[in-house]
Write a protein that holds these residues in place. Structure first.
Motif, short mmCIF file in Angstrom:
data_model
loop_
_atom_site.label_atom_id
_atom_site.label_comp_id
_atom_site.label_asym_id
_atom_site.label_seq_id
_atom_site.Cartn_x
_atom_site.Cartn_y
_atom_site.Cartn_z
N UNK A 103 6.96 -1.35 10.79
CA UNK A 103 6.33 -1.44 9.47
C UNK A 103 7.01 -0.56 8.42
N UNK A 104 7.83 0.38 8.89
CA UNK A 104 8.50 1.30 7.96
C UNK A 104 9.38 0.54 6.96
N UNK A 105 10.18 -0.38 7.49
CA UNK A 105 11.10 -1.14 6.63
C UNK A 105 10.33 -1.99 5.63
N UNK A 106 9.23 -2.58 6.10
CA UNK A 106 8.40 -3.41 5.22
C UNK A 106 7.97 -2.58 4.00
N UNK A 107 7.50 -1.36 4.27
CA UNK A 107 6.98 -0.51 3.19
C UNK A 107 8.09 -0.09 2.23
N UNK A 108 9.26 0.25 2.78
CA UNK A 108 10.37 0.69 1.92
C UNK A 108 10.88 -0.46 1.06
N UNK A 109 10.94 -1.64 1.66
CA UNK A 109 11.40 -2.81 0.92
C UNK A 109 10.43 -3.13 -0.22
N UNK A 110 9.14 -3.02 0.08
CA UNK A 110 8.12 -3.31 -0.95
C UNK A 110 8.32 -2.42 -2.16
N UNK A 111 8.53 -1.14 -1.94
CA UNK A 111 8.64 -0.20 -3.06
C UNK A 111 9.97 -0.34 -3.79
N UNK A 112 11.00 -0.70 -3.05
CA UNK A 112 12.33 -0.82 -3.64
C UNK A 112 12.43 -2.05 -4.52
N UNK A 113 11.79 -3.13 -4.07
CA UNK A 113 11.81 -4.38 -4.84
C UNK A 113 10.36 -4.85 -5.02
N UNK A 114 9.61 -4.16 -5.87
CA UNK A 114 8.18 -4.48 -5.98
C UNK A 114 7.94 -5.88 -6.55
N UNK A 115 6.87 -6.53 -6.11
CA UNK A 115 6.58 -7.87 -6.62
C UNK A 115 6.38 -7.83 -8.13
N UNK A 116 6.80 -8.90 -8.78
CA UNK A 116 6.63 -8.99 -10.23
C UNK A 116 7.72 -8.26 -11.00
N UNK A 117 8.69 -7.69 -10.28
CA UNK A 117 9.79 -7.01 -10.94
C UNK A 117 9.37 -5.76 -11.71
N UNK A 118 8.23 -5.17 -11.36
CA UNK A 118 7.78 -3.96 -12.06
C UNK A 118 8.65 -2.77 -11.64
N UNK A 119 8.43 -1.61 -12.30
CA UNK A 119 9.40 -0.52 -12.12
C UNK A 119 9.13 0.40 -10.92
N UNK A 120 8.14 0.07 -10.15
CA UNK A 120 7.89 0.90 -8.98
C UNK A 120 6.58 0.55 -8.31
N UNK A 121 6.13 1.42 -7.40
CA UNK A 121 4.95 1.09 -6.62
C UNK A 121 4.13 2.33 -6.25
N UNK A 122 2.85 2.09 -6.08
CA UNK A 122 1.92 3.09 -5.57
C UNK A 122 1.61 2.69 -4.14
N UNK A 123 1.81 3.60 -3.19
CA UNK A 123 1.50 3.29 -1.79
C UNK A 123 0.46 4.27 -1.29
N UNK A 124 -0.56 3.78 -0.62
CA UNK A 124 -1.49 4.72 -0.01
C UNK A 124 -1.53 4.54 1.50
N UNK A 125 -1.75 5.65 2.21
CA UNK A 125 -1.76 5.60 3.67
C UNK A 125 -2.00 6.97 4.27
N UNK A 126 -1.27 7.25 5.35
CA UNK A 126 -1.44 8.54 6.04
C UNK A 126 -0.15 9.36 6.06
N UNK A 127 0.99 8.64 5.96
CA UNK A 127 2.30 9.30 6.13
C UNK A 127 3.28 8.91 5.04
N UNK A 128 2.77 8.50 3.89
CA UNK A 128 3.69 8.01 2.83
C UNK A 128 4.52 9.18 2.28
N UNK A 129 3.86 10.28 1.96
CA UNK A 129 4.58 11.42 1.38
C UNK A 129 5.38 12.21 2.40
N UNK A 130 5.05 12.06 3.68
CA UNK A 130 5.74 12.85 4.71
C UNK A 130 6.89 12.07 5.36
N UNK A 131 6.69 10.77 5.60
CA UNK A 131 7.67 10.01 6.39
C UNK A 131 8.26 8.82 5.63
#
Ligand code: DC
Length: 221
Positions: A103-131
């Protein structure tokens, strides 16, 4: 904190335990700043739901890792992943390093190329800021006292489950906190540079205002 991460894509990370308010806060932040939003818990819940619906034991390490590797959001469209059973199974699959790697790659890909061509992404979880995004532009660790988290979650669930006892919800939350915080791989943790946001005595408006002050401060630099 650098203002951008992942090649010009802005990442804002919110971690913390269940029912801390991080999901509501993430949604407000993503709307306000025009960023995409990914609730990463849905990925672990999605993998758990796929396993349960195929009759596979969520503790089966190899099969769970395979499902995570091939995971796509389309597979869980219309699935009811917000049940206590799926939540409990999600916390089991979340302790599986093969699932986390998938799932790591899925999350990184999402933020790198966010849907709608917006300039970035907000991710929430347990290890987003650490890992997942250790160099996220802004990081929050959102928490609240166990009894106030249990009360919030109980208020949500009791509408559909009138016999549900608040003590049961409290015990389930404590069990999940222990599993999410105690696992060896990417345990739930506050990154050293994450802003602590304790929402025990904060309204959602007050928590959002506090978050905006931090974010605006970072982007003014
Ligand atoms: O936030 P939630 O209740 O939807 O999360 C479901 C499970 O997934 C929970 O046990 C924690 C786990 N999880 C995780 O380990 N890492 C994340 N980034 C998000 C969720």
């Amino acid at each position: 904190m650098s203002a951008t991460s992942e090649k010009n894509s802005i990442v804002i990370a919110l971690d913390g335990p269940a029912a801390s308010g991080k999901g509501t806060l993430s949604r407000l932040i993503s709307n306000h700043y025009g960023l995409a939003y990914l609730d990463t818990g849905t990925l672990y819940r999605g993998v758990a739901w796929l396993l349960l619906s195929k009759g596979i034991d969520p503790a089966d390490m190899a099969k769970a890792a395979g499902v995570a590797r091939d995971f796509s959001v389309e597979q869980i469209t219309n699935a009811n992943i917000r049940t206590p059973e799926v939540g409990a199974a999600a916390s089991v699959v979340a302790a599986n390093p093969g699932v986390r790697a998938g799932l790591l790659e899925f999350q990184r890909r999402f933020a790198k190329t966010p849907p709608g061509g917006v300039k970035g992404a907000v991710l929430d979880g347990r290890d987003i800021g650490t890992v997942v995004f250790p160099d996220a532009a802004v990081k929050f660790y959102v928490t609240a006292s166990p009894s106030s988290r249990a009360h919030r979650r109980w208020l949500e669930l009791v509408k559909d489950h009138p016999d549900l006892e608040e003590a049961t919800v409290y015990n389930d939350l404590m069990e999940r906190d222990a599993r999410d915080g105690g696992r060896a791989d990417a345990p739930m943790a506050r990154a050293e540079d994450a802003e602590l946001l304790d929402t025990t005595h904060l309204s959602i408006d007050a928590a959002f205002a506090a978050a905006r002050r931090v974010i605006d401060g970072v982007f003014r630099r």
